[in-house]
Design an enzyme around this catalytic site. Structure first.
Site: not given
Length: 457
Positions: A201, A299, A301, A304, A317
């Protein structure tokens, strides 16, 4: 170890004496349970049901080794020692893995040890270019934590990451490039590192996020993944921060994100109901581990939640993750509102950081799993998926739960779907103190998974 055992050796050909040694590692503390859960069919579904587990439990009362009997049974397939070692390593059962392939594992240990033997350079500030020792051919440096203990995390030179990703080839994988996808804070590329597939990443500054903020999130993710290790969290291999380029290297997740698999992106087959429940249980287990260690993800979701080759869910993440300063899971306040709007709890929009906000977000994920719909869609009414439940619960509306369920799967039952839907609704309660804690969420999902296993008998 029998010198004839290699990665290609079939499990059924492992000698009885070696199986007994493995049982000495796995039978105590019932570690075999972790192994039996990790064993998968080629389609990713669990190989063994709850009925099988109970049968193996009965062997203990008979004075038999569950590990030996499990290997005897699994060995009837064409499973190999290499596959078994990979699974044992993923579960951090290194002693058992070392019994099978000590030479391979010892080489890896020697490589790490050789790096440790070198004089470690001083810790660099982010953006500061490293000066490798003259004549050194090392490509990586082992990252030491503040206490000086080896974490097994590598620090890579940016040039090395350029090499393994073919200069960060921005073409998609399907077009012959290296780009896997893009997220809110950067782009992810596929790379080959010492015969191991990895995901790199590369973080990128944005208009509303200066470099300093990006560096802060970079540091946060590295520190979190150095401390927290779990089979349902993504595995960090290392990072790079030289030449002002911020990169994090992870083990590659072969099946991408839950978001993409629910959308059947790139022609992938629809996920079965059984597999969806297995994935939701794994994700909940990862979140429960985070919360029990006083961390809030912030976060959560489907994008992720990554899936490995066996569809094991791995939460990823951690750039926004916050740890409680007083080591308790209480509410904290922040001036900066972060997260993804379609998943955000009401209190998160006010700057509150609490584990119950993660639970709210996970409720949206459960609705995605049920429906196969995206969390938000400007073309749909209502726009946010979380708001569909108002129509489903309103007897005057035409939308029913059966209508809401993803038409791409057929192996669901009404009772199981209703259980998950009710759980999702409880997670999405406007008042955080009315939501379940993640341990309760995990328990209820596990009950549904158990029902699926029993119904399959």
């Amino acid at each position: 170890m029998d010198s004839s055992v290699t990665s290609a050796t079939y499990v059924r050909n492992i000698s009885y004496s070696l199986r007994r040694k493995l049982s000495d590692c796995l039978d105590p503390y019932e570690t075999w349970r972790d192994l039996i859960v990790a064993l998968r069919k080629p389609n990713g579904e669990p190989r063994y049901t709850q009925h099988h587990v109970r049968r193996f439990e009965g062997l203990v009362a008979q004075g038999k080794s569950v590990t030996v009997e499990l290997l005897n049974d699994w060995g009837t397939t064409n499973s190999t020692v290499g596959e078994l070692v990979d699974i044992l390593r993923s579960l951090n059962l290194l002693a058992a893995a070392n019994l099978l392939l000590p030479e391979v594992l010892s080489k890896e240990t020697q490589q790490v040890s050789s790096v440790k033997a070198e004089k470690c350079p001083p810790t660099l500030l982010l953006g500061e270019a490293p000066n490798p020792p003259a004549g050194s051919s090392l490509q990586t440096q082992t990252l030491l934590d503040d206490g000086g203990d080896d974490t097994g995390v590598s620090r890579f030179l940016y040039g090395e990451l350029m090499r393994i990703t073919r200069n960060f080839d921005d073409r998609s994988i399907s077009d012959g490039g290296s780009r896997i996808g893009a997220g809110g804070f950067g782009t992810v590329y596929k790379g080959l590192l010492d015969s191991r597939l990895v995901a790199v990443k590369k973080l990128s500054p944005m208009e509303d996020m200066p470099l300093e903020s990006l560096q802060l999130q970079f540091n946060q993710e590295i520190q979190t993944l150095k401390v927290l290790k779990h089979q349902n969290l993504v595995d960090m291999v290392g990072f790079s921060s030289d030449e002002q380029h911020l990169c994090i290297v992870y083990a590659l997740m072969a099946n991408g994100s839950l978001l993409d698999r629910l959308a059947c992106l790139d022609g992938s087959p629809p996920l079965s109901w059984q597999l969806r429940c297995f994935i939701s249980e794994g994700a909940a287990r990862g979140l429960e581990y985070l919360h029990s260690n006083h961390h809030v993800h912030r976060d959560v979701k489907s994008a992720n939640i990554l899936l490995d080759e066996n569809y094991v869910a791995k939460i990823s993440d951690f750039g926004l993750t916050r740890a409680s300063a007083n080591r308790t899971s209480t509410t904290m306040m922040t001036e900066r509102i972060v997260g993804t709007r379609a998943y955000m709890a009401p209190e998160a929009l006010r700057g509150e950081v609490t584990p119950k906000s993660d639970v709210f977000s996970f409720g949206v994920v459960l609705l995605e799993i049920l429906s196969g719909l995206p969390p938000a869609d400007e073309k749909q009414e209502p726009q946010f998926l979380m708001e569909f439940r108002y129509d489903i619960d309103d007897e005057d509306e035409e939308l029913t739960l059966e209508d809401f369920v993803d038409k791409k799967m057929s192996d669901w039952t009404k009772g199981q779907v209703e259980s998950i839907y009710c759980l999702a609704s409880n997670c999405l309660h406007e008042r955080k103190n009315r939501r379940p804690v993640i341990k309760q969420v995990l328990s209820e999902i596990h009950s549904v998974v158990k029902t699926i296993f029993l119904d399959s008998q």
